[in-house]
Design an enzyme around this catalytic site. Structure first.
Site, short mmCIF file in Angstrom:
data_model
loop_
_atom_site.label_atom_id
_atom_site.label_comp_id
_atom_site.label_asym_id
_atom_site.label_seq_id
_atom_site.Cartn_x
_atom_site.Cartn_y
_atom_site.Cartn_z
CG HIS A 366 -2.29 -0.55 0.93
ND1 HIS A 366 -3.03 -1.21 1.87
CD2 HIS A 366 -3.02 -0.56 -0.20
CE1 HIS A 366 -4.18 -1.60 1.33
NE2 HIS A 366 -4.20 -1.22 0.08
CD GLU A 607 -4.04 -16.03 -13.84
OE1 GLU A 607 -3.30 -15.20 -13.28
OE2 GLU A 607 -5.26 -16.09 -13.62
CG ASP A 631 0.14 -14.96 -11.30
OD1 ASP A 631 1.10 -14.88 -10.51
OD2 ASP A 631 -1.03 -14.71 -10.96
CB CYS A 678 -4.35 -7.37 -17.22
SG CYS A 678 -4.78 -9.07 -16.81
#
Length: 760
Positions: A366, A607, A631, A678
């Protein structure tokens, strides 16, 4: 030997000066191995020489005065080969170099081992003996182990400038030291290190039966309220720097501290017979353990947030300040901590904060997300950084490449000052592209979407020119609850995302939990969670969870109809068939409830390597495909990209990865289905060029990278990109491919966009 090694390490660790540490090492090793000589030679890379820096058994006046060229002597041979050399007749060896200043000629036996730290040669450690014999395997192993320990000591000394360097002239520039982490937020920052650390340690709290449960409950309530006040105060300091949507993170923290969330569980533990501190540790560490087991990097980083909140409550329970911090900050503060948190970010006046460095954490933390929003250069995961010794030191932070320089010399400082000035000019140039399409010079247009997790990402993405959402992670609402969120609760959260981007599409990934993503209220324990019961496997085994989520998504899209549903971690077509059956059923049920919603498009994430070889079959069943490049690369290369120890093995431009990406898009287009990417590769300007050339229909990325990718794509032709792809796709090395891409884009005038290339 193990006991001796442990004692030496403890003694060396207690010494503050490197010169003293080296003296301890050579003396103790000589004694432990019962040899006549032990010496340490440090390597000077600028001069390409080995300098004798400590010895027991050779002349002391030779220390600092005797040196060997990199190619000279047995010491030079050990360094060149980077492996031990164990011989019983040193003077007869063709590489033997006689140094009269050391008085070493009587010594026949020689054992030398390299001192290496993260692939970098720091020096050579040598033991010698008059008798002609080879040192045995145990002695050799002991010296190799000791050299590995010494490597860390030397590297730490370099970080603080406490290195035994013998200047040749008074005007010789000081040496700078480089440490490697992971890029957290782009940019460069120059300034003074300020180390900040928690003042409470949850892991050290013991369980204890309370004298009075009521007293402990009262103490906890006061500490909890104090922690709430602290979070409100820290959030208030950032009020003017962050958008309201980004400030929502502090609301999330306050919700965690609510009496019905973390507070309720701690009180329950107190009522069961534990004092406040023990109950707090018990609950917080249980949460932390669940989060840390998760494979999803974004969610795994939430462990840091929980631990920070728990530490703050504990500090108030113990009557301490929540963090150990200076009363005043220099105007060019570079914040350094073992583990940075968003709350720490609020403790430094933003007009004084130039950059941040964290030993733990990744780009998904974060604090890294907020740093990108605020434009603060940040390095995460600098695992070998002796952070406690950097207070008050001159530092340079390179957030592009994840580098930290301590004690930078004048040349390095000038290089990074120039980069900083270029950054300011580039930011102004990119502002003008926000509302322009990503269209090449020869008229090829490619939509640029964004990946979002929190609502904090959404409006900022809009302001950066995003044309849709390629990946919305739906796990977050599930992580913030102590039960599965209801259909209406999910509907409200999804509606917020869909409205923010309407009429542009929002691609929502169905719940990706299980295995290493066990929820506190849905525990799953497995020996190998990375390959276990997770993602689509869990939700198909629990259709009641899947149906509720899909219905909530559909209801949230009423009147907007911009929803796309994406299935994660698909490895075979039967999973897709089953999921589609449930999605159609959910649509019928939603219509029966009176909601007027269109059937959304459904796609799958590619993925898992097995899915790469089933593109045709998968494409015939769904409306679109989306490659999760992070991934997919991780699974193809068997490398955890968030593990700094093997981060250099994670190569986004690895030939195998590029071949797989090309295969995916070719087979998807043969079936007439759109395919997007993505992942971080899409947000890398060099990667975006290759993906466009391969034929991908859409790129989805972090909002911060969107303007740079757009700038590059608008400055090239598709033909140029295809020629570049044809050149690199046949190369055998990921490093060579990356270097070629960087060179070609620099030649095309995009050196500022792709980041600095500082020789250091």
């Amino acid at each position: 030997m193990l006991d001796i090694l442990r004692r030496i390490v403890q003694e060396v660790s207690s010494v503050t000066e490197l010169s003293e540490a080296l003296k301890v090492v050579v003396a103790r090793i000589r004694e432990a191995m019962q040899t006549e000589v032990c010496s340490v030679y440090l390597y000077e890379p600028d001069d390409k020489r080995y300098v004798l820096m400590a010895t027991e058994g050779l002349r002391q006046d030779a220390v600092g005065n005797v040196s060997l060229a990199a190619s000279q002597g047995l010491v030079g041979l050990v360094g060149t080969r980077e492996e031990p050399l164990n011989i019983d007749n040193a003077p007869e060896h063709p590489r033997f170099q006689y140094l009269s200043e050391t008085g070493e000629d009587p010594f026949m036996s020689f054992l030398g081992v390299p001192i290496i730290h993260h692939k970098r040669l720091l020096g050579v450690m040598v033991v010698q003996q008059r008798d002609s014999r080879q040192f045995d395997a145990g002695e050799e192993a002991f010296l190799v182990t000791m050299s590995a320990q010494l490597a860390g000591v030397i590297a730490h000394a370099e970080a603080t400038g406490n290195i035994l360097h013998i200047p040749q002239t008074a005007s010789e520039p000081k040496k700078s030291t480089r440490f490697t982490g992971a890029p957290g937020a782009p940019g460069v920052g120059l300034g003074t290190g300020v180390v900040i650390s928690p003042a409470a340690d949850l892991s050290g709290v013991v369980d204890r039966e309370p004298d009075s449960v009521d007293t402990e409950l009262e103490r906890f309530d006061l500490a909890l309220e104090a922690a709430r006040d602290e979070i409100r105060s820290l959030g208030g300091k950032l009020q003017g720097e962050l958008r309201p949507e980004e400030m929502a993170l502090f609301d999330v923290y306050l919700n965690m501290l609510d009496d019905n969330a973390l507070g309720a569980e701690v009180k329950a533990a107190i009522n069961k017979g534990n004092w406040a501190q023990g109950a707090l540790r018990q609950v917080v560490m249980e949460y932390v353990g669940h989060f840390q087991m998760m494979e999803d990097a974004y969610l795994r980083e939430r462990a840091t947030d929980i631990l920070d909140l728990g530490t703050r409550i504990l500090a108030h329970l113990q009557g301490n300040e929540a963090t150990s911090r200076p009363d005043d900050y220099p105007d060019n503060t570079i914040l350094v901590s073992e583990e940075l948190t968003p709350a720490m970010l609020g403790e430094v006046p933003t007009d004084k904060l130039r950059a941040m460095v964290s030993v733990k954490g990744s780009s998904n933390s974060h604090v890294a997300i907020l740093a990108r929003a605020m434009g603060i250069p940040t390095v995460m995961g600098a695992v070998d950084l002796p952070y406690a010794q950097l207070n008050g030191k001159d530092l340079i932070v390179d957030g592009y490449r994840g580098l930290l320089f301590s004690n930078p010399n004048d040349e390095l400082r000038e290089q990074y000052n120039a980069i900083y000035e270029e950054e300011q000019a580039l930011a102004e140039d990119l502002e003008g592209l926000i509302h322009q399409p990503a269209e090449t010079l020869d008229g090829h247009r490619i939509p640029l979407w964004v990946n979002t997790g929190l609502i904090t990402d959404a409006l900022r993405s809009r302001d950066r020119g995003a044309e849709g959402v390629g990946l919305y992670r739906t796990e977050v609402p599930f992580m913030m609850k102590d039960r599965f969120p209801s259909e209406s609760e999910q509907q409200e959260i999804y509606r917020e995302q869909l409205e923010t981007f309407s009429p542009d599409p929002v691609t929502m990934r169905t719940l990706d939990i299980g295995g290493d993503k066990a929820l506190t209220y849905f525990p799953i324990n497995e020996a190998n969670p990375f390959l276990g019961w997770r993602g689509i496997r869990v939700t198909l085994d629990h259709p009641e969870i899947f149906l509720v989520q899909v219905r909530a998504m559909m209801k949230a899209s009423e009147g907007l109809n911009n929803l796309r549903i994406m299935l994660p971690m698909v490895s075979n077509v039967s999973e897709v068939d089953t999921a589609l059956h449930l999605i159609y059923r959910a649509h019928v049920e939603t219509l029966e409830e009176g909601f007027n919603v269109e059937m959304p498009q459904v796609g799958v994430m590619i993925e898992v390597p097995a899915a790469v070889y089933q593109i045709s079959d998968l494409a015939q069943r769904v409306d679109f495909l989306s490659v999760g490049s992070n991934d997919l690369t991780q699974y193809l290369l068997a490398v955890d990209r968030n593990n700094p120890r093997v981060a250099d093995l994670y190569q986004a431009f690895h030939p195998g990865v590029l071949q797989a990406l090309k295969r995916i898009v070719d087979e998807a287009r043969a079936e007439g289905k759109p395919v997007s990417v993505c992942g971080e590769l899409a947000g890398n300007p060099m990667g975006a060029v290759l993906l466009m050339a391969m034929g991908y229909d859409c790129l989805s990325m972090n909002a911060t990278n969107l303007p740079k990718v757009k700038s590059v794509l608008r400055g090239i032709s598709r033909e140029w990109a295809e020629n570049l792809l044809n050149e690199v796709i046949t190369m055998e090395s990921g490093e060579v491919i990356a270097s070629t891409l960087q060179l070609m884009l620099e030649k095309a005038g995009f050196g500022r966009i792709i980041g600095p290339n500082v020789g250091a």
